[in-house]
Design a protein around this motif. Structure first.
Motif, PDB file in Angstrom:
ATOM      1  N   UNK A  74     -11.703  20.905 -10.678  1.00 38.40           N
ATOM      2  CA  UNK A  74     -11.153  20.699  -9.337  1.00 38.40           C
ATOM      3  C   UNK A  74     -11.603  19.373  -8.744  1.00 38.40           C
ATOM      4  N   UNK A  75     -12.855  19.011  -8.985  1.00 35.85           N
ATOM      5  CA  UNK A  75     -13.351  17.734  -8.461  1.00 35.85           C
ATOM      6  C   UNK A  75     -12.594  16.575  -9.094  1.00 35.85           C
ATOM      7  N   UNK A  76     -12.381  16.682 -10.380  1.00 39.04           N
ATOM      8  CA  UNK A  76     -11.698  15.598 -11.092  1.00 39.04           C
ATOM      9  C   UNK A  76     -10.253  15.454 -10.612  1.00 39.04           C
ATOM     10  N   UNK A  77      -9.536  16.567 -10.526  1.00 40.68           N
ATOM     11  CA  UNK A  77      -8.145  16.466 -10.070  1.00 40.68           C
ATOM     12  C   UNK A  77      -8.072  15.943  -8.643  1.00 40.68           C
ATOM     13  N   UNK A  78      -8.989  16.394  -7.789  1.00 36.35           N
ATOM     14  CA  UNK A  78      -9.018  15.873  -6.410  1.00 36.35           C
ATOM     15  C   UNK A  78      -9.062  14.366  -6.426  1.00 36.35           C
ATOM     16  N   UNK A  79     -10.024  13.856  -7.179  1.00 42.94           N
ATOM     17  CA  UNK A  79     -10.252  12.415  -7.172  1.00 42.94           C
ATOM     18  C   UNK A  79      -9.029  11.669  -7.679  1.00 42.94           C
ATOM     19  N   UNK A  80      -8.444  12.148  -8.763  1.00 39.24           N
ATOM     20  CA  UNK A  80      -7.285  11.461  -9.317  1.00 39.24           C
ATOM     21  C   UNK A  80      -6.106  11.487  -8.344  1.00 39.24           C
ATOM     22  N   UNK A  81      -5.854  12.648  -7.763  1.00 45.41           N
ATOM     23  CA  UNK A  81      -4.734  12.754  -6.824  1.00 45.41           C
ATOM     24  C   UNK A  81      -4.950  11.874  -5.600  1.00 45.41           C
ATOM     25  N   UNK A  82      -6.144  11.965  -5.016  1.00 42.02           N
ATOM     26  CA  UNK A  82      -6.390  11.212  -3.798  1.00 42.02           C
ATOM     27  C   UNK A  82      -6.359   9.716  -4.055  1.00 42.02           C
ATOM     28  N   UNK A  83      -6.857   9.306  -5.194  1.00 35.87           N
ATOM     29  CA  UNK A  83      -6.819   7.881  -5.488  1.00 35.87           C
ATOM     30  C   UNK A  83      -5.386   7.380  -5.658  1.00 35.87           C
ATOM     31  N   UNK A  84      -4.562   8.207  -6.237  1.00 40.80           N
ATOM     32  CA  UNK A  84      -3.139   7.856  -6.311  1.00 40.80           C
ATOM     33  C   UNK A  84      -2.571   7.679  -4.901  1.00 40.80           C
ATOM     34  N   UNK A  85      -2.888   8.635  -4.059  1.00 42.68           N
ATOM     35  CA  UNK A  85      -2.370   8.579  -2.690  1.00 42.68           C
ATOM     36  C   UNK A  85      -2.906   7.358  -1.957  1.00 42.68           C
ATOM     37  N   UNK A  86      -4.184   7.072  -2.146  1.00 44.93           N
ATOM     38  CA  UNK A  86      -4.814   5.974  -1.422  1.00 44.93           C
ATOM     39  C   UNK A  86      -4.376   4.601  -1.908  1.00 44.93           C
ATOM     40  N   UNK A  87      -3.907   4.534  -3.146  1.00 45.47           N
ATOM     41  CA  UNK A  87      -3.552   3.209  -3.649  1.00 45.47           C
ATOM     42  C   UNK A  87      -2.117   2.833  -3.289  1.00 45.47           C
ATOM     43  N   UNK A  88      -1.440   3.731  -2.578  1.00 45.82           N
ATOM     44  CA  UNK A  88      -0.104   3.436  -2.056  1.00 45.82           C
ATOM     45  C   UNK A  88      -0.224   2.474  -0.871  1.00 45.82           C
ATOM     46  N   UNK A  89       0.581   1.405  -0.857  1.00 49.26           N
ATOM     47  CA  UNK A  89       0.454   0.414   0.218  1.00 49.26           C
ATOM     48  C   UNK A  89       0.523   1.007   1.617  1.00 49.26           C
ATOM     49  N   UNK A  90       1.274   2.087   1.786  1.00 46.03           N
ATOM     50  CA  UNK A  90       1.430   2.635   3.133  1.00 46.03           C
ATOM     51  C   UNK A  90       0.267   3.558   3.507  1.00 46.03           C
ATOM     52  N   UNK A  91      -0.648   3.763   2.576  1.00 50.14           N
ATOM     53  CA  UNK A  91      -1.754   4.683   2.852  1.00 50.14           C
ATOM     54  C   UNK A  91      -2.838   4.034   3.709  1.00 50.14           C
ATOM     55  N   UNK A  92      -3.471   4.824   4.577  1.00 48.82           N
ATOM     56  CA  UNK A  92      -4.545   4.274   5.398  1.00 48.82           C
ATOM     57  C   UNK A  92      -5.750   3.843   4.560  1.00 48.82           C
ATOM     58  N   UNK A  93      -5.862   4.353   3.357  1.00 51.26           N
ATOM     59  CA  UNK A  93      -6.991   3.968   2.508  1.00 51.26           C
ATOM     60  C   UNK A  93      -6.713   2.696   1.735  1.00 51.26           C
ATOM     61  N   UNK A  94      -5.461   2.287   1.753  1.00 55.69           N
ATOM     62  CA  UNK A  94      -5.019   1.171   0.927  1.00 55.69           C
ATOM     63  C   UNK A  94      -5.844  -0.115   1.090  1.00 55.69           C
ATOM     64  N   UNK A  95      -6.092  -0.546   2.337  1.00 54.24           N
ATOM     65  CA  UNK A  95      -6.803  -1.812   2.495  1.00 54.24           C
ATOM     66  C   UNK A  95      -8.133  -1.848   1.729  1.00 54.24           C
ATOM     67  N   UNK A  96      -8.721  -0.670   1.561  1.00 55.66           N
ATOM     68  CA  UNK A  96     -10.035  -0.629   0.922  1.00 55.66           C
ATOM     69  C   UNK A  96      -9.979  -0.670  -0.600  1.00 55.66           C
ATOM     70  N   UNK A  97      -8.853  -0.324  -1.202  1.00 57.34           N
ATOM     71  CA  UNK A  97      -8.846  -0.298  -2.663  1.00 57.34           C
ATOM     72  C   UNK A  97      -7.706  -1.115  -3.268  1.00 57.34           C
ATOM     73  N   UNK A  98      -7.026  -1.875  -2.411  1.00 50.51           N
ATOM     74  CA  UNK A  98      -5.855  -2.593  -2.892  1.00 50.51           C
ATOM     75  C   UNK A  98      -6.223  -3.676  -3.907  1.00 50.51           C
ATOM     76  N   UNK A  99      -7.471  -4.099  -3.900  1.00 52.25           N
ATOM     77  CA  UNK A  99      -7.862  -5.190  -4.794  1.00 52.25           C
ATOM     78  C   UNK A  99      -8.056  -4.711  -6.233  1.00 52.25           C
ATOM     79  N   UNK A 100      -8.075  -3.384  -6.430  1.00 47.98           N
ATOM     80  CA  UNK A 100      -8.273  -2.842  -7.769  1.00 47.98           C
ATOM     81  C   UNK A 100      -6.911  -2.569  -8.381  1.00 47.98           C
ATOM     82  N   UNK A 101      -6.711  -3.003  -9.639  1.00 50.84           N
ATOM     83  CA  UNK A 101      -5.404  -2.690 -10.194  1.00 50.84           C
ATOM     84  C   UNK A 101      -5.407  -1.262 -10.721  1.00 50.84           C
ATOM     85  N   UNK A 102      -4.210  -0.713 -10.755  1.00 56.52           N
ATOM     86  CA  UNK A 102      -4.047   0.717 -10.981  1.00 56.52           C
ATOM     87  C   UNK A 102      -4.696   1.212 -12.281  1.00 56.52           C
ATOM     88  N   UNK A 103      -4.479   0.482 -13.365  1.00 56.51           N
ATOM     89  CA  UNK A 103      -5.017   0.918 -14.659  1.00 56.51           C
ATOM     90  C   UNK A 103      -6.542   0.887 -14.632  1.00 56.51           C
TER      91      UNK A 103
END
Lengths: 226, 226
Positions: free
Chosen positions: A172-201
């Motif tokens: 459950x911890x692992x899936x949480x992290x993967x899902x949330x990171x996907x959500x956060x790396x979306x440009x429209x996400x409020x978390x985006x500014x903090x992780x936009x510098x990391x490429x997806x892969x």
DNA sequence: TGTATATTACTGACTAGTCAGTCACAATGC
DNA sequence: GCATTGTGACTGACTAGTCAGTAATATACA
């Protein structure tokens, strides 16, 4: 807009009879629009335009907007199940580390694109209003995914490679992290500014390595392995 | 329904003038209804009923439904900032493990109740339609929380208690897990059937211990500590 | 202290607009 | 032809936002 191609006036693709692929076209468009605006905020007119058909056509294939929504989710459920079946595959005598790495990298890849994010939005924001669908999704996607992932972790524990952790909790911890990171790396996400510098892969790799190391048995714990 | 208390017929709270507390009453009701139905699905009439006022009263305090929504989120942002300020506090010479344990337990406690889940739904499902608010939320809540948590992890690494991991990545993984577990433990969540047997406090503890152990330096890595 | 007058908070029927769903008709293929 | 597939103007239900009116409180004056 995304509507018809320029030559639609001459060939008129929109009127070309193609009852086989209509539902899919409509479902694709519906996922986009529902994912963007939520159930109540989505307009059937917009879905029709995106699908390249008239509004009436939608109601030819789906009796109500509600049914259309359910069909979108159901199709997604089926897709996820098929993903899971594929991933189950062959551990062979691979080390648990390597197997988990491959498994997670694979898993991360299937959530690529805005598709998964839209689905996440629907599941988190709308599914609770459709209890029957929610139960279906819970048992057929979430429970399956967790069970599958936890069995991978369990295998690592049994081989002495991973520390003795509750495998389901880890899953459950692992899936949480993967899902949330996907959500956060979306440009429209409020978390985006903090992780936009990391490429997806790279982000995917970092997550995989973080959890693999998190699970690694401490050398001192390895008493039960050769 | 949840409307007025039984004696409303006699004392008629609804007609009692109370301009000081009206905005708060309305915002409370609005968070409930927006969180339940999303922005588009929420009816101002329902918000009014829940707040125990007439619909017109809402527009006396908030010019549009949109402004009401923004006010709900803004109030929540302020609340989260205040939480964070409080948690910052005193590490003293506590071990990093203990400090992180206290910190996370505290954090978990602040997300108790349906309140936090509703907010999570709004943030994930609606905030992208209000870019300005999303940015505000991103910098004032998410970035702050991550920075704060990562500094706690960083401290553990410096003290040699934690393995050398990217502290920001760890912070994001931890917050993901805590948030998602909150969401999943809601009865209406599709994940609920799988974790409903765990009580909330126990779940919090399990998560805390999982991540503390995940971060723990392997004995072999401890070369730089006494 | 009571009563007339002004002020402010609040109400809910109403308006103007939106959108899911329908249907009479049109196009297409056989 | 005529059956199947598709169209888009139309309808009716619903809802954000308004505003003329009502009720609670404040103030003035006796």
């Amino acid at each position: 807009m995304t509507i018809a191609d320029p030559d639609s006036a001459t060939t008129d693709h929109r009127r070309r009879r193609d009852p086989e692929s209509r539902p899919q076209q409509i479902l694709d468009a519906a996922l986009e629009v529902f994912g963007e605006h939520g159930f109540a905020g989505a307009r059937t007119d917009d879905i029709a335009t995106k699908a390249g058909v008239a509004k009436g056509t939608i109601f030819l294939y789906f009796p109500t907007k509600d049914d259309l929504f359910k069909a979108v989710v159901r199709r997604e459920i089926v897709a996820r199940i098929e993903d899971a079946e594929q991933r189950r595959a062959d551990a062979g005598d691979m080390s648990a580390r390597d197997f988990l790495r491959i498994f997670l990298t694979n898993y991360y890849a299937t959530t690529q694109g805005t598709h998964a994010l839209r689905m996440l939005r629907l599941v988190m924001g709308e599914l609770h209003k459709h209890p029957e669908l929610a139960r279906f999704y819970g048992t057929e996607v979430i429970a399956r995914a967790w069970t599958l992932l936890s069995s991978v972790v369990q295998r690592g524990i049994e081989r002495g490679e991973f520390r003795p952790v509750d495998p389901m909790l880890a899953a459950r911890c692992i899936t949480s992290a993967f899902l949330m990171h996907r959500a956060w790396s979306e440009p429209s996400s409020p978390g985006f500014p903090m992780i936009s510098h990391i490429d997806s892969a790279q982000l995917g790799n970092d997550l995989v390595e973080f959890f693999i190391d998190s699970l690694a048995a401490h050398p001192a714990d390895r008493s039960h392995t050769p």
